[in-house]
Design a protein around this motif. Structure first.
Motif, mmCIF file in Angstrom:
data_model
loop_
_atom_site.group_PDB
_atom_site.id
_atom_site.type_symbol
_atom_site.label_atom_id
_atom_site.label_comp_id
_atom_site.label_asym_id
_atom_site.label_seq_id
_atom_site.Cartn_x
_atom_site.Cartn_y
_atom_site.Cartn_z
ATOM 1 N N VAL A 102 49.830 60.760 73.921
ATOM 2 C CA VAL A 102 48.725 61.517 73.321
ATOM 3 C C VAL A 102 47.458 61.268 74.129
ATOM 4 O O VAL A 102 47.288 60.214 74.744
ATOM 5 C CB VAL A 102 48.501 61.048 71.858
ATOM 6 N N SER A 103 46.561 62.263 74.124
ATOM 7 C CA SER A 103 45.189 62.064 74.584
ATOM 8 C C SER A 103 44.260 62.503 73.456
ATOM 9 O O SER A 103 44.146 63.702 73.181
ATOM 10 C CB SER A 103 44.890 62.874 75.849
ATOM 11 N N VAL A 104 43.628 61.547 72.797
ATOM 12 C CA VAL A 104 42.802 61.911 71.644
ATOM 13 C C VAL A 104 41.520 62.606 72.057
ATOM 14 O O VAL A 104 40.909 63.300 71.242
ATOM 15 C CB VAL A 104 42.484 60.679 70.768
ATOM 16 N N ILE A 105 41.102 62.452 73.325
ATOM 17 C CA ILE A 105 39.857 63.124 73.717
ATOM 18 C C ILE A 105 40.050 64.631 73.798
ATOM 19 O O ILE A 105 39.075 65.381 73.812
ATOM 20 C CB ILE A 105 39.289 62.574 75.038
ATOM 21 N N ALA A 106 41.291 65.087 73.852
ATOM 22 C CA ALA A 106 41.552 66.530 73.839
ATOM 23 C C ALA A 106 42.497 66.923 72.704
ATOM 24 O O ALA A 106 42.908 68.080 72.624
ATOM 25 C CB ALA A 106 42.137 66.976 75.166
ATOM 26 N N MET A 107 42.856 65.965 71.827
ATOM 27 C CA MET A 107 43.754 66.218 70.695
ATOM 28 C C MET A 107 45.025 66.916 71.166
ATOM 29 O O MET A 107 45.388 67.995 70.699
ATOM 30 C CB MET A 107 43.046 67.045 69.625
ATOM 31 N N CYS A 108 45.705 66.293 72.139
ATOM 32 C CA CYS A 108 46.880 66.938 72.708
ATOM 33 C C CYS A 108 47.876 65.894 73.184
ATOM 34 O O CYS A 108 47.577 64.696 73.241
ATOM 35 C CB CYS A 108 46.479 67.836 73.875
ATOM 36 N N HIS A 109 49.062 66.375 73.536
ATOM 37 C CA HIS A 109 50.089 65.575 74.190
ATOM 38 C C HIS A 109 50.066 65.978 75.667
ATOM 39 O O HIS A 109 50.620 67.023 76.033
ATOM 40 C CB HIS A 109 51.457 65.858 73.574
ATOM 41 N N PRO A 110 49.460 65.186 76.533
ATOM 42 C CA PRO A 110 49.199 65.671 77.889
ATOM 43 C C PRO A 110 50.400 65.682 78.825
ATOM 44 O O PRO A 110 50.486 66.527 79.714
ATOM 45 C CB PRO A 110 48.137 64.696 78.407
ATOM 46 N N SER A 111 51.320 64.730 78.645
ATOM 47 C CA SER A 111 52.342 64.537 79.673
ATOM 48 C C SER A 111 53.484 65.533 79.610
ATOM 49 O O SER A 111 54.011 65.961 80.639
ATOM 50 C CB SER A 111 52.906 63.113 79.587
ATOM 51 N N VAL A 112 53.911 65.895 78.393
ATOM 52 C CA VAL A 112 55.174 66.631 78.277
ATOM 53 C C VAL A 112 55.157 68.033 78.892
ATOM 54 O O VAL A 112 56.112 68.391 79.598
ATOM 55 C CB VAL A 112 55.669 66.658 76.815
ATOM 56 N N VAL A 142 43.608 68.382 84.568
ATOM 57 C CA VAL A 142 43.128 69.728 84.243
ATOM 58 C C VAL A 142 43.321 70.014 82.760
ATOM 59 O O VAL A 142 42.425 70.531 82.080
ATOM 60 C CB VAL A 142 43.860 70.775 85.109
ATOM 61 N N LEU A 143 44.478 69.676 82.234
ATOM 62 C CA LEU A 143 44.786 69.920 80.826
ATOM 63 C C LEU A 143 43.773 69.225 79.922
ATOM 64 O O LEU A 143 43.173 69.843 79.018
ATOM 65 C CB LEU A 143 46.207 69.405 80.550
ATOM 66 N N ILE A 144 43.566 67.933 80.141
ATOM 67 C CA ILE A 144 42.712 67.137 79.248
ATOM 68 C C ILE A 144 41.252 67.550 79.374
ATOM 69 O O ILE A 144 40.552 67.727 78.363
ATOM 70 C CB ILE A 144 42.886 65.643 79.553
ATOM 71 N N ARG A 145 40.777 67.696 80.585
ATOM 72 C CA ARG A 145 39.352 68.024 80.746
ATOM 73 C C ARG A 145 39.049 69.439 80.250
ATOM 74 O O ARG A 145 37.938 69.700 79.763
ATOM 75 C CB ARG A 145 38.934 67.866 82.208
ATOM 76 N N LEU A 146 40.003 70.345 80.359
ATOM 77 C CA LEU A 146 39.805 71.679 79.797
ATOM 78 C C LEU A 146 39.664 71.586 78.280
ATOM 79 O O LEU A 146 38.797 72.237 77.684
ATOM 80 C CB LEU A 146 40.982 72.573 80.180
ATOM 81 N N GLY A 147 40.501 70.756 77.651
ATOM 82 C CA GLY A 147 40.365 70.558 76.209
ATOM 83 C C GLY A 147 39.059 69.891 75.847
ATOM 84 O O GLY A 147 38.414 70.248 74.853
ATOM 85 N N GLN A 148 38.647 68.922 76.652
ATOM 86 C CA GLN A 148 37.378 68.242 76.420
ATOM 87 C C GLN A 148 36.219 69.229 76.544
ATOM 88 O O GLN A 148 35.238 69.154 75.789
ATOM 89 C CB GLN A 148 37.238 67.107 77.435
#
Length: 470
Positions: A102-112, A142-148
């Motif tokens: 999980v990455s809570v800074i983007a409320m997502c599961h980043p790796s899968v 890219v995934l996490i920072r876009l969510g952030q």
């Protein structure tokens, strides 16, 4: 080179969001620290993927796919599939147990979504371990920072952020792995922006994990389409594009404070790796419940009622308080408390349909109250940092409470190397109960040296041999 963005409406040097993401995906170096940080994350993700591949929903999906000679080999059978179908299958397997990071800074599961897309896209005999890890680090960034950049509003609107953000992150990762140029990568991201989808309303059903497969399949397909000459809009993210549409009109350009690779999110704050195979918003509840049981000796029959106090906004994913299936229970706070008190553990066995349907479990769900505080709703990392308190009221004696603040599996309460190996072993033996535990352990040791592997085909092939049931 790391790339930071600045000035509302533009990025550094007046670049659009698409140009910023493209420049990063193509040019950003991934240093040894980020590569090293990616190794245990990839191992963790592969472990839960192997275990998920034998689950009935994934097997049902496999039954709908047409094998293709010379395609991407399955980990769980002697079949091979087209790249997009392989990504769909691997992606669903990676998330069906809800045991992935999980990455809570983007409320997502980043790796899968990112790793699933890469495994389906890579020419495994000609892809080194480092190339895989670098593409993985770029895609998850890219995934996490876009969510952030979009903030919690995206999740609050009802989107499954792993699915929507994952499509773009997977496209960036595959573009990097395939060595697409700037023009092709920009088109891949634009195509992915229109392919992104996924709704939280499907949590607790097979479709939640299918979302990851869809994101992986669409992300890698976007990269392949761009490589083949399909072109998207010059800027699909700013103005009325992706940011605006998926934030409900609250974000129209990249925020000044959000950077890419400064540092990589996989380094700081890091990803949260799960100790328990369920929604991450349940993990503090589980830690508190099991700690109270250990400390007091109270069992389910000894407790009259329980209360879970959570921060405002933390219950959004917990949409099945009265679960009727194992998948429902992945998003049930009452089940987490009741099953923890009953069994003294929460693990893969806790979320089978039979375990959830036990009369002793179903009959006590109403005795657990879940209460959000009245403060302003917290978002993203604020939810992760907020305390959760479980209070048990015994049939005799005074109430007892336990508060957990650090997220289990986060850098503040990390999974130990011993726990990582135990999780790896448990997952691969779930895929194949007859597997040789020593062979399973050797695969783990081999994976820890992934950054130096000249090709990934051998290791992945040996993993399939161990995980595949005869």
């Amino acid at each position: 080179m790391s790339i930071a963005v600045a000035a509302p409406g533009t990025a550094r040097n007046g670049l659009s969001t698409t140009e910023v993401l493209t420049t990063f995906a193509v040019e950003a170096p991934v240093d040894d620290r980020a590569v090293s940080a990616a190794v245990p994350v990839v191992l963790d993700t592969l472990a839960v993927t192997m275990a998920g591949g034998v689950e009935p929903p994934v097997q049902a999906l496999a039954g709908t796919l047409e094998p293709q000679a010379g395609g991407v080999p399955s980990f769980w059978s002697d079949q091979a599939y087209r790249q997009d179908d392989a990504a769909l299958l691997i992606g669903m397997a990676s998330h069906v147990l809800d045991y992935d990071d999980v990455s809570v800074i983007a409320m997502c599961h980043p790796s899968v979504p990112v790793l699933s897309a890469l495994l389906a896209t890579a020419d495994r005999r000609n892809t080194s371990g480092r190339e895989l890890l670098e593409a993985f680090a770029v895609g998850t960034e890219v995934l996490i920072r876009l969510g952030q950049a979009m903030g919690f509003r995206h999740y609050g609107l009802g989107f499954h952020a792993t699915a929507t953000l994952g499509t773009v992150g997977a496209a960036a990762a595959c573009a990097r792995l395939l060595k697409l140029d700037r023009r092709q990568t920009g088109h891949a991201l634009a195509i992915a922006a229109s392919m992104a989808s996924g709704l939280r309303a499907n949590f607790g059903s097979m479709v939640k994990s299918l979302h990851v497969g869809i994101a992986a399949a669409n992300g890698q397909k976007a990269a392949r389409l761009a490589a083949g000459g399909i072109e998207g809009a010059a800027d699909a993210f700013d103005g009325e594009g992706f940011l605006n549409a998926f934030s409900g009109g609250t974000v129209t350009s990249w925020p000044e404070e959000v950077g890419l690779g400064t540092p990589f999110a996989i380094l700081q704050p890091g990803f949260e790796q799960k100790r328990y195979p369920c929604c991450y918003m349940l993990h503090k509840i589980i830690e508190a419940t099991l700690a109270l049981k250990r400390e007091t000796g109270l069992g389910l029959d000894d407790v009259a009622s329980a209360t879970v106090d959570m921060p405002n906004g933390a219950t959004k994913p917990l949409i099945h308080p009265y679960p009727r299936s194992g998948m429902n229970a992945l998003f049930s706070a009452p089940h987490a408390v009741v099953a923890g008190l009953s069994d003294g553990r929460i693990d893969l066995r806790s979320f089978t349909d039979d375990a959830v349907a036990r009369p002793g479990i179903q009959g006590r769900l109403n005795d657990v109250a879940v209460v959000e505080d009245t403060a302003a709703a917290k978002q993203g990392a604020e939810v992760g940092a907020a305390p959760v308190t479980v209070t048990l009221r015994p049939r005799s004696g005074a109430a007892v409470s336990r508060t957990v603040t650090a997220l289990p599996g986060s850098p503040q309460d990390p999974i130990t190397p011993e726990q990582a190996l135990a999780k790896w072993t448990d997952c691969l033996l779930r895929a194949n109960p007859d597997a040789d535990p020593q062979a399973v352990g050797r695969l783990f040791d081999e994976g820890r040296d992934l950054a130096g592997a000249p090709e990934i085909a051998g290791w992945l092939g040996r993993m399939a041999e161990v995980a595949r049931r005869d």
